[in-house]
Enzyme design. Structure first.
Site, mmCIF file in Angstrom:
data_model
loop_
_atom_site.group_PDB
_atom_site.id
_atom_site.type_symbol
_atom_site.label_atom_id
_atom_site.label_comp_id
_atom_site.label_asym_id
_atom_site.label_seq_id
_atom_site.Cartn_x
_atom_site.Cartn_y
_atom_site.Cartn_z
ATOM 1 N N GLY A 246 0.807 -1.204 0.000
ATOM 2 C CA GLY A 246 0.000 0.000 0.000
ATOM 3 C C GLY A 246 0.843 1.257 0.000
ATOM 4 O O GLY A 246 1.966 1.277 0.519
ATOM 5 N N SER A 247 0.302 2.304 -0.601
ATOM 6 C CA SER A 247 0.931 3.622 -0.480
ATOM 7 C C SER A 247 0.653 4.166 0.916
ATOM 8 O O SER A 247 -0.094 3.590 1.700
ATOM 9 C CB SER A 247 0.374 4.558 -1.549
ATOM 10 O OG SER A 247 0.647 4.058 -2.848
ATOM 11 N N GLY A 248 1.277 5.303 1.236
ATOM 12 C CA GLY A 248 1.126 5.878 2.565
ATOM 13 C C GLY A 248 2.248 5.543 3.512
ATOM 14 O O GLY A 248 2.282 6.045 4.640
ATOM 15 N N HIS A 249 3.183 4.661 3.069
ATOM 16 C CA HIS A 249 4.320 4.262 3.903
ATOM 17 C C HIS A 249 5.631 4.816 3.360
ATOM 18 O O HIS A 249 6.702 4.309 3.696
ATOM 19 C CB HIS A 249 4.411 2.738 3.970
ATOM 20 C CG HIS A 249 3.186 2.067 4.484
ATOM 21 N ND1 HIS A 249 2.691 2.299 5.749
ATOM 22 C CD2 HIS A 249 2.343 1.180 3.901
ATOM 23 C CE1 HIS A 249 1.602 1.577 5.932
ATOM 24 N NE2 HIS A 249 1.364 0.894 4.818
ATOM 25 N N HIS B 225 -0.461 0.279 10.417
ATOM 26 C CA HIS B 225 -1.776 0.739 9.966
ATOM 27 C C HIS B 225 -2.653 1.098 11.154
ATOM 28 O O HIS B 225 -3.862 1.236 11.011
ATOM 29 C CB HIS B 225 -2.471 -0.339 9.127
ATOM 30 C CG HIS B 225 -1.652 -0.836 7.987
ATOM 31 N ND1 HIS B 225 -0.969 -2.031 8.032
ATOM 32 C CD2 HIS B 225 -1.394 -0.293 6.770
ATOM 33 C CE1 HIS B 225 -0.327 -2.212 6.885
ATOM 34 N NE2 HIS B 225 -0.557 -1.169 6.109
ATOM 35 N N ASP C 256 -2.150 -8.230 0.837
ATOM 36 C CA ASP C 256 -0.943 -8.417 0.031
ATOM 37 C C ASP C 256 -0.711 -9.894 -0.259
ATOM 38 O O ASP C 256 -0.379 -10.278 -1.393
ATOM 39 C CB ASP C 256 0.272 -7.827 0.742
ATOM 40 C CG ASP C 256 0.209 -6.315 0.854
ATOM 41 O OD1 ASP C 256 0.088 -5.647 -0.187
ATOM 42 O OD2 ASP C 256 0.279 -5.803 1.984
#
Length: 330
Positions: free
Chosen positions: A53-56, A218, A109
């Site tokens: 995921g993006s955001g990391h 998360h 994932d």
């Protein structure tokens, strides 16, 4: 609603990649038609493909480069990339010697990368997978395959990238990457929650003066909530947990990472690293390398994690090989 500089929450991951390429397009390019990044020149070797995921950021997409990943599949914020994105990203760098997947151990994932691997195998592309499960707070040792992947991704990707760059076969590159994965352990602490773009509330809140010990990237619940201690005491709690889990002791050689979760300042991270160094020196543990920075973040989450990678001669050799990407080099 938390203030963020965005055009549209739905477009932020794709527009972020466009902005990254505007600055660093000499080394990377978009995978046509999907949300993926790849090196411009396909190497004659096993392809290392990472993602999540993006955001990391900078993990995962910005670890594409020489001696690191050949490509990264990017999902939306805190969401797995879909199987088609993964397949097209892998095919864009496949040189006929197979694809090694490395990513964090999360259900979305796992499902999507497994589907992608099956699709690639049907196309005649052999694959192997290393799921990173370094978060010691997320499950006991007897259920290690249930543990989450957090900042330990950094070390596994570094060594997997070196192994593939060295020309190892797919099976041998998988063995080395899995060996690194099995030698890395992490634990983190959260001080304040982040907000997903478009959401009006943070992903978690804490009472004034309290922290979440052992939380996930998360916002997954940790081991316990407790009053915020001083930096040395907090670092001691994290280090003691890692010592208990790993059995690292005098004579062992390690790499370390003090990782910020997004809004934690370098001042705070280096204060923690100061105490980490004191503890390792006192324990007689040899320090091969220390990393300090924000490598695996959670938007603007406040907090930090500590990772230990136990080294042997083989892993040290791969760790020391040069690598270069816009956000990580050695």
């Amino acid at each position: 609603m938390t203030k963020k500089i965005l055009n549209s929450p739905a477009a932020c991951a794709s527009q972020m990649l466009d902005g990254f390429l505007a600055a660093h397009g000499g080394t990377c390019e978009r995978v046509p038609g999907v949300s993926g990044l790849r090196v411009r020149q396909v190497r004659d070797k096993v392809a290392l493909v990472i993602g999540g995921g993006s955001g990391h950021e900078p993990m995962f997409a910005f670890f594409v480069g020489d001696g690191l990943a050949d490509a990264a599949a990017a999902g939306n914020v805190f969401a797995s990339p879909d199987p088609n994105t993964i397949v097209q990203t892998a095919r864009a760098v496949d040189a006929g010697k197979g694809v090694l997947f490395v990513y964090g151990n999360y259900s979305g994932d796992n499902l999507n990368f497994d589907i992608a691997a099956e699709m690639l195998e049907e196309m005649g592309v052999p694959t192997r997978t290393v799921r990173v499960w370094d978060d010691v707070a997320s499950a006991p040792g007897q259920r290690i395959k249930d543990r989450r992947g957090i900042a330990g991704d950094l070390f596994v990707i570094k060594i997997a990238g070196a192994a593939t760059a060295a020309g190892l076969s797919l099976d041998e590159a998988w063995r080395v990457a899995a060996k690194a994965r099995d030698g890395v352990f992490s634990i983190g602490v959260g001080l304040a929650g982040a907000a997903i773009p478009g959401e009006s509330e943070p992903i978690f809140t804490l009472p004034e003066g309290e922290i979440e010990f052992g939380l996930g990237i998360h916002g997954e619940p940790g081991i316990r909530r407790m009053p915020l201690p001083g930096a040395d005491e907090l670092t001691d709690l994290l280090v003691d947990t890692l010592f208990d889990e790993t059995g690292v002791s005098a004579g062992d050689r390690v790499c370390t990472c003090v990782n910020g979760l997004g809004s934690t300042t370098l001042m705070e991270l280096y204060i923690m690293n100061r105490r980490l160094r004191q503890r390792l020196d006192c324990a007689g543990v040899e320090i091969h390398d220390m990393q300090v920075g924000s490598y695996v973040t959670s938007q603007e989450m406040a907090g930090a994690s500590i990772s230990l990678l136990r080294l042997d001669g083989e892993l040290a050799g791969y760790f020391d090989r040069p690598c270069s990407s816009p956000h990580y080099r050695r």
